[in-house]
Design an enzyme around this catalytic site. Structure first.
Site, PDB file in Angstrom:
ATOM      1  N   THR A  90       4.618   2.068   5.644  1.00 20.66           N
ATOM      2  CA  THR A  90       3.282   1.530   5.595  1.00 20.66           C
ATOM      3  C   THR A  90       2.454   2.369   6.809  1.00 20.66           C
ATOM      4  OG1 THR A  90       1.925  -0.392   6.219  1.00 20.66           O
ATOM      5  CG2 THR A  90       4.050  -0.094   7.258  1.00 20.66           C
ATOM      6  N   ASP A 118       0.452   1.193   8.512  1.00 19.71           N
ATOM      7  CA  ASP A 118      -0.316   0.171   9.538  1.00 19.71           C
ATOM      8  C   ASP A 118       0.822   0.077  10.750  1.00 19.71           C
ATOM      9  OD1 ASP A 118      -2.275  -0.564   7.867  1.00 19.71           O
ATOM     10  OD2 ASP A 118      -1.448  -2.446   7.204  1.00 19.71           O
ATOM     11  N   ARG A 144      -5.948  -4.045   8.218  1.00 21.18           N
ATOM     12  CA  ARG A 144      -6.588  -5.610   8.389  1.00 21.18           C
ATOM     13  C   ARG A 144      -6.172  -6.428   9.551  1.00 21.18           C
ATOM     14  NH1 ARG A 144      -7.225  -6.102   2.222  1.00 21.18           N
ATOM     15  NH2 ARG A 144      -4.896  -5.915   2.366  1.00 21.18           N
ATOM     16  N   ASP A 168       2.765  -1.728  11.735  1.00 23.87           N
ATOM     17  CA  ASP A 168       3.015  -3.266  11.921  1.00 23.87           C
ATOM     18  C   ASP A 168       4.429  -3.785  11.996  1.00 23.87           C
ATOM     19  OD1 ASP A 168       2.576  -3.203   9.330  1.00 23.87           O
ATOM     20  OD2 ASP A 168       1.302  -4.700   9.400  1.00 23.87           O
ATOM     21  N   ARG A 175       1.073  -4.766  -5.472  1.00 22.98           N
ATOM     22  CA  ARG A 175       1.104  -6.090  -4.705  1.00 22.98           C
ATOM     23  C   ARG A 175       1.261  -7.162  -5.746  1.00 22.98           C
ATOM     24  NH1 ARG A 175      -0.664  -4.287   0.283  1.00 22.98           N
ATOM     25  NH2 ARG A 175      -2.295  -2.771   0.151  1.00 22.98           N
ATOM     26  N   ASP A 213       5.449  -4.961   5.811  1.00 20.12           N
ATOM     27  CA  ASP A 213       5.754  -6.261   6.393  1.00 20.12           C
ATOM     28  C   ASP A 213       5.971  -7.143   5.124  1.00 20.12           C
ATOM     29  OD1 ASP A 213       3.012  -6.001   6.263  1.00 20.12           O
ATOM     30  OD2 ASP A 213       2.908  -7.611   7.973  1.00 20.12           O
ATOM     31  N   GLY A 225       0.821  -1.147   0.078  1.00 18.77           N
ATOM     32  CA  GLY A 225       0.037   0.034   0.037  1.00 18.77           C
ATOM     33  C   GLY A 225       0.948   1.296  -0.216  1.00 18.77           C
TER      34      GLY A 225
HETATM   35  N1  LIG Z   1       5.968 -14.310   1.470  1.00 23.22           N
HETATM   36  C1  LIG Z   1       6.260 -13.368   0.373  1.00 23.22           C
HETATM   37  N2  LIG Z   1       7.096 -13.547  -0.669  1.00 23.22           N
HETATM   38  C2  LIG Z   1       7.455 -12.738  -1.475  1.00 23.22           C
HETATM   39  N3  LIG Z   1       6.976 -11.660  -1.648  1.00 23.22           N
HETATM   40  C3  LIG Z   1       5.974 -11.419  -0.806  1.00 23.22           C
HETATM   41  C4  LIG Z   1       5.637 -11.951   0.286  1.00 23.22           C
HETATM   42  N4  LIG Z   1       4.729 -11.221   0.924  1.00 23.22           N
HETATM   43  C5  LIG Z   1       4.569 -10.294   0.269  1.00 23.22           C
HETATM   44  N5  LIG Z   1       5.356 -10.121  -0.771  1.00 23.22           N
HETATM   45  C6  LIG Z   1       5.461  -8.971  -1.915  1.00 23.22           C
HETATM   46  O1  LIG Z   1       5.290  -7.953  -1.064  1.00 23.22           O
HETATM   47  C7  LIG Z   1       4.193  -7.131  -1.883  1.00 23.22           C
HETATM   48  C8  LIG Z   1       3.603  -6.064  -0.797  1.00 23.22           C
HETATM   49  O2  LIG Z   1       3.146  -6.927   0.463  1.00 23.22           O
HETATM   50  P1  LIG Z   1       1.797  -6.558   1.224  1.00 23.22           P
HETATM   51  O3  LIG Z   1       0.575  -6.626   0.043  1.00 23.22           O
HETATM   52  O4  LIG Z   1       1.574  -7.460   2.292  1.00 23.22           O
HETATM   53  O5  LIG Z   1       1.942  -5.156   1.478  1.00 23.22           O
HETATM   54  P2  LIG Z   1       3.056  -4.454   2.686  1.00 23.22           P
HETATM   55  O6  LIG Z   1       4.305  -4.260   1.985  1.00 23.22           O
HETATM   56  O7  LIG Z   1       2.789  -5.336   4.004  1.00 23.22           O
HETATM   57  O8  LIG Z   1       2.475  -3.090   2.849  1.00 23.22           O
HETATM   58  P3  LIG Z   1       0.888  -2.559   3.442  1.00 23.22           P
HETATM   59  O9  LIG Z   1       0.686  -3.495   4.560  1.00 23.22           O
HETATM   60  O10 LIG Z   1       1.366  -1.190   4.057  1.00 23.22           O
HETATM   61  O11 LIG Z   1       0.164  -2.591   2.426  1.00 23.22           O
HETATM   62  C9  LIG Z   1       3.095  -8.079  -2.275  1.00 23.22           C
HETATM   63  O12 LIG Z   1       2.635  -7.857  -3.239  1.00 23.22           O
HETATM   64  C10 LIG Z   1       4.464  -9.373  -2.747  1.00 23.22           C
HETATM   65  O13 LIG Z   1       4.885  -8.752  -4.093  1.00 23.22           O
HETATM   66  O1  LIG Z   2      -5.130  -0.846  -1.105  1.00 23.38           O
HETATM   67  P1  LIG Z   2      -5.555  -2.174  -0.290  1.00 23.38           P
HETATM   68  O2  LIG Z   2      -5.095  -3.373  -1.470  1.00 23.38           O
HETATM   69  O3  LIG Z   2      -7.137  -2.238  -0.678  1.00 23.38           O
HETATM   70  O4  LIG Z   2      -5.249  -2.660   0.746  1.00 23.38           O
HETATM   71  C1  LIG Z   2      -5.913  -2.375   1.877  1.00 23.38           C
HETATM   72  C2  LIG Z   2      -4.696  -2.507   3.051  1.00 23.38           C
HETATM   73  O5  LIG Z   2      -3.645  -1.681   2.952  1.00 23.38           O
HETATM   74  C3  LIG Z   2      -3.423  -0.959   3.918  1.00 23.38           C
HETATM   75  O6  LIG Z   2      -3.821   0.263   3.995  1.00 23.38           O
HETATM   76  C4  LIG Z   2      -2.005  -0.831   4.542  1.00 23.38           C
HETATM   77  O7  LIG Z   2      -1.516  -0.136   3.328  1.00 23.38           O
HETATM   78  C5  LIG Z   2      -4.142  -1.634   5.296  1.00 23.38           C
HETATM   79  O8  LIG Z   2      -4.639  -1.044   6.253  1.00 23.38           O
HETATM   80  C6  LIG Z   2      -5.274  -2.299   4.400  1.00 23.38           C
HETATM   81  O9  LIG Z   2      -5.833  -3.295   5.182  1.00 23.38           O
HETATM   82 MG   LIG Z   3       1.424  -5.127   5.597  1.00 26.12          MG
END
Ligand SMILES: Nc1ncnc2c1ncn2[C@@H]1O[C@H](COP(=O)(O)OP(=O)(O)OP(=O)(O)O)[C@@H](O)[C@H]1O
Ligand SMILES: O=P(O)(O)OC[C@H]1O[C@](O)(CO)[C@@H](O)[C@@H]1O
Ligand SMILES: [Mg+2]
Length: 326
Positions: free
Chosen positions: A129, A131, A175, A133, A76, A107, A15
């Site tokens: 992020t 979040d 989430r 987290d 993502r 994360d 995100g």
């Molecule tokens: N276990 C994993 N192995 C490889 N790539 C991963 C894995 N988990 C996440 N990713 C990669 O990182 C991208 C972003 O992860 P995620 O959608 O969990 O968002 P985030 O980085 O946690 O950010 P946010 O939670 O703020 O939206 C995923 O779409 C994927 O490409």
């Molecule tokens: O933009 P998307 O894919 O709907 O993702 C929403 C999720 O992303 C976050 O906003 C973190 O980036 C979470 O708080 C929320 O659950």
């Molecule tokens: Mg995350």
């Protein structure tokens, strides 16, 4: 054209979070100053897989700092989650001469980066992020702006709620993380907070408390509900049916992710972006950048992943003490 210190790639993933642009700008400008070529990779990990990257100049990152979102776009990436995707990404990085990849994300993005590092790409993570987290750091880029946006929205809801003597259920993002809900709980003086880490699904106790509050003379109430608990419309209906108090649900949603970053997000995003480059320049590999005990620091990616974090018990207790009536 390549300088003697080599190439750094930078991408944003997951995100978007306000302040990501400030971090990219700092990576580019510090990188150039320290003698690196910095490549901006578009659309997160997909941008590596599709070779969507350009050399960035000082000028390319002008007028970005004050804007939310990410001018590199984010994604993502499903393909990158697979082993084959990571292998391919590592091969492309090698082929393009990108020795170090700076990943600005949450994360999930860091899990991807950690896995990519096992294929020989040096990775540096900057926590971006809303979040909050991520265990090893007290600060993540975008949280401050997002929580301020949510707080202002809830202040507005309180006014209309008060005027109509209603109960308001307001759903904030997260989430699986309740940090925005916890902070709004305290900053907005919410009567109730429901966090995914804490809520025990005891709706009867919640309804009873809301009813009791009304009997004690509270003309209106705010229930901050985290996305991970969810079902806000249903909850509003439950409250209205059980207590007779007119109730509305508002889902703040993605508006919490946009907006001009606060000074705090601009400041720390800039510092973390610069620090990430200096970590590379000092020869440290596979590190995540964090902020703890009032200082920037960097930690080994595997060590960081061994750390855990949960909602602070005292903060949670106080949020409830301050919001609940007798
Ligand atoms: N276990 C994993 N192995 C490889 N790539 C991963 C894995 N988990 C996440 N990713 C990669 O990182 C991208 C972003 O992860 P995620 O959608 O969990 O968002 P985030 O980085 O946690 O950010 P946010 O939670 O703020 O939206 C995923 O779409 C994927 O490409
Ligand atoms: O933009 P998307 O894919 O709907 O993702 C929403 C999720 O992303 C976050 O906003 C973190 O980036 C979470 O708080 C929320 O659950
Ligand atoms: Mg995350």
């Amino acid at each position: 054209m390549s300088t003697k210190k080599g190439k750094i790639g930078v991408l944003t993933s997951g995100g978007d979070a306000p302040g990501m642009n400030a971090a990219i700008r700092a990576v580019v400008r510090t990188g150039i100053t320290r003698g690196y070529d910095v490549y901006g990779i578009r659309r997160g990990y997909n941008g590596i897989l599709h070779r969507e990257m350009d050399l960035l100049t000082f000028k390319d990152v002008s007028e970005k700092l004050q804007h939310g979102g990410t001018f590199l776009f984010t994604a993502r990436s499903a393909e990158f989650r697979e082993i084959e995707g990571k292998k391919k990404a590592a091969e492309i990085c090698k082929e393009m001469g990108i020795e170090t990849l700076i990943v600005i994300g949450g994360d999930g993005s860091f899990t991807g980066a950690k896995n990519l590092s096992k294929f020989g790409v040096n990775i540096i993570g900057i926590p971006g992020t809303i979040d909050l987290d991520i265990a090893y750091t007290d600060y993540t880029i975008g949280f401050d702006t997002a929580v301020n946006t949510a707080m202002e929205a809830i202040d507005r809801l309180r006014e209309t709620s008060n005027s109509h003597e209603r109960c308001s259920v307001v759903e904030v993002m997260g989430r699986s993380a309740g940090y925005i809900a916890l902070w709004c709980g305290i900053a907005n003086g919410a009567e109730e907070i429901l966090l995914p880490e804490k809520f025990d699904n005891n709706y009867d106790a919640l309804l009873e408390q809301i009813h009791k509050n009304r009997e004690l003379g509270m003309t209106h109430q705010i229930v901050v509900n985290a996305e991970g608990v969810g079902h806000s419309d249903e909850l509003a209906k439950k409250i209205e049916d059980a207590t007779g108090i007119e109730t509305r649900a508002t889902i703040l949603g993605h508006l919490q992710r946009g907006g001009s970053p606060t000074a705090r997000d601009r400041f720390y995003a800039s510092m973390m972006g610069a620090y990430a480059v200096d970590v590379i320049d000092q020869g440290r590999k596979n590190r995540l950048i964090g902020y703890k005990n009032g200082k920037l620091y960097d930690v080994d990616v595997d060590e960081a992943f061994a750390m855990t974090k949960s909602i602070d018990e005292y903060e949670y207790e106080i949020a409830r003490v301050l919001g609940t009536r007798e």
